[in-house]
Design an enzyme around this catalytic site. Structure first.
Site, mmCIF file in Angstrom:
data_model
loop_
_atom_site.group_PDB
_atom_site.id
_atom_site.type_symbol
_atom_site.label_atom_id
_atom_site.label_comp_id
_atom_site.label_asym_id
_atom_site.label_seq_id
_atom_site.Cartn_x
_atom_site.Cartn_y
_atom_site.Cartn_z
ATOM 1 N N GLU A 175 0.488 -7.927 -3.850
ATOM 2 C CA GLU A 175 -0.811 -6.985 -4.177
ATOM 3 C C GLU A 175 -0.487 -5.681 -4.004
ATOM 4 O O GLU A 175 0.008 -4.922 -2.993
ATOM 5 C CB GLU A 175 -1.802 -7.212 -2.677
ATOM 6 C CG GLU A 175 -2.988 -6.530 -2.647
ATOM 7 C CD GLU A 175 -3.633 -6.421 -1.266
ATOM 8 O OE1 GLU A 175 -4.323 -5.497 -1.092
ATOM 9 O OE2 GLU A 175 -3.776 -7.610 -0.792
ATOM 10 N N GLY A 221 -2.842 -6.071 10.926
ATOM 11 C CA GLY A 221 -1.889 -5.964 12.238
ATOM 12 C C GLY A 221 -1.273 -7.261 12.334
ATOM 13 O O GLY A 221 -0.880 -7.550 13.507
ATOM 14 N N ARG A 266 0.737 -1.042 -0.073
ATOM 15 C CA ARG A 266 0.165 -0.014 -0.088
ATOM 16 C C ARG A 266 0.792 1.115 -0.114
ATOM 17 O O ARG A 266 1.829 1.374 0.801
ATOM 18 C CB ARG A 266 -0.924 0.030 1.313
ATOM 19 C CG ARG A 266 -1.938 1.245 1.255
ATOM 20 C CD ARG A 266 -2.863 1.088 2.337
ATOM 21 N NE ARG A 266 -3.659 -0.323 2.653
ATOM 22 C CZ ARG A 266 -4.479 -0.740 1.938
ATOM 23 N NH1 ARG A 266 -5.226 -0.003 0.972
ATOM 24 N NH2 ARG A 266 -5.191 -1.991 2.118
ATOM 25 N N GLY A 297 0.742 -6.136 5.741
ATOM 26 C CA GLY A 297 0.835 -4.679 5.395
ATOM 27 C C GLY A 297 1.957 -3.827 5.878
ATOM 28 O O GLY A 297 3.201 -4.386 5.561
ATOM 29 N N SER A 298 1.714 -3.027 6.693
ATOM 30 C CA SER A 298 2.635 -2.190 7.413
ATOM 31 C C SER A 298 3.740 -2.731 8.003
ATOM 32 O O SER A 298 4.742 -2.161 8.089
ATOM 33 C CB SER A 298 1.939 -0.983 8.017
ATOM 34 O OG SER A 298 1.250 -1.758 9.178
ATOM 35 N N THR A 309 -8.062 -3.571 -2.449
ATOM 36 C CA THR A 309 -9.186 -2.470 -2.138
ATOM 37 C C THR A 309 -9.824 -2.136 -3.376
ATOM 38 O O THR A 309 -9.915 -0.932 -3.734
ATOM 39 C CB THR A 309 -8.010 -0.995 -1.596
ATOM 40 O OG1 THR A 309 -7.201 -1.393 -0.713
ATOM 41 C CG2 THR A 309 -9.266 -0.222 -0.998
ATOM 42 N N LYS A 336 -10.608 -13.328 2.949
ATOM 43 C CA LYS A 336 -9.715 -12.535 3.549
ATOM 44 C C LYS A 336 -10.141 -11.832 5.000
ATOM 45 O O LYS A 336 -11.298 -11.286 4.941
ATOM 46 C CB LYS A 336 -9.370 -11.209 2.927
ATOM 47 C CG LYS A 336 -8.513 -9.997 3.587
ATOM 48 C CD LYS A 336 -8.605 -8.818 2.364
ATOM 49 C CE LYS A 336 -8.208 -7.596 3.333
ATOM 50 N NZ LYS A 336 -8.153 -6.632 2.188
#
Length: 207
Positions: free
Chosen positions: A41, A160, A18, A180-181, A70, A130
């Site tokens: 992704e 998370g 992202r 993700g992050s 998204t 998901k």
């Protein structure tokens, strides 16, 4: 073996990039692939996401599953196919969008948080689920969902997830994860991403 399983059997971890820029996507993608990732992704709320997807698809070809996250509209599906992507990931469970994606030959991972959403997605023909956001779906809930979901339907907690939180979810029945992050944040260089990628791969393989 399903087409999705041909990738998840190698490593069922989805790298969520992202915010990535097209001019940095190839160095980051190469670092991830070298670490063992086979599913990449690019969320559509990233800068020029379809350009990033096209570059990844051209670089890695059929060996790596590249997709968009998204996603919310059928127009996005057309652009994903034109860019060479093969995976649709959504934050929500829209049966009509799942059916439209399957009609275009795409693999699908819609976001779900309840049994009602899960079975609506399954009935629409999804390839996997998901579980999102995982911050509100702890392992005990995954265990309860797994008790009623088809054994062949893969579930991927997303949101998370850290290397040290994966084991509890796996014990509850998770089949893989979206990362993700904790794996990639905008501005990170390929070396930093490679280190985080190796930590996740090690946690999965040794979990």
């Amino acid at each position: 073996m399903t087409e999705l399983a041909s990738f998840t059997d190698r490593l069922p971890l989805v790298a969520i990039l992202r915010g990535i820029q097209p001019d940095e996507v190839l160095p980051i993608g190469r670092a991830l692939v070298e670490a063992g990732f086979v599913i990449l992704e690019v969320p559509l709320n990233s800068p020029e996401p379809f350009e990033s997807i096209a570059r990844l698809a051209e670089e890695f070809g059929a060996d790596i599953l590249v997709g968009a996250g998204t996603m919310r509209t059928t127009a996005d599906l057309d652009r994903l196919v034109k860019a060479g992507g093969r995976l649709m990931v959504t934050p929500h469970g829209d049966p009509a969008l799942i059916r439209a994606a399957k009609a275009q030959g795409l693999l699908t991972l819609p976001g779900i948080a309840t049994p009602t959403e899960a079975f609506a997605a399954i009935d629409a023909g999804t390839d996997g689920l998901k579980l999102f956001p995982a911050e509100m779906i702890p392992p005990r809930v995954v265990k309860a969902l797994r008790a009623v979901l088809p054994k062949t339907m893969p579930v991927f907690p997303v949101g998370g997830i850290e290397p040290d939180s994966m084991a509890a979810y796996r014990a509850a029945g998770a089949d893989g994860f979206g990362l993700g992050s904790a794996l990639y944040k905008p501005g990170m260089d390929a070396e930093a991403v490679a280190g985080r990628a190796r930590a996740f791969v090690s946690a999965w393989r040794n979990g």
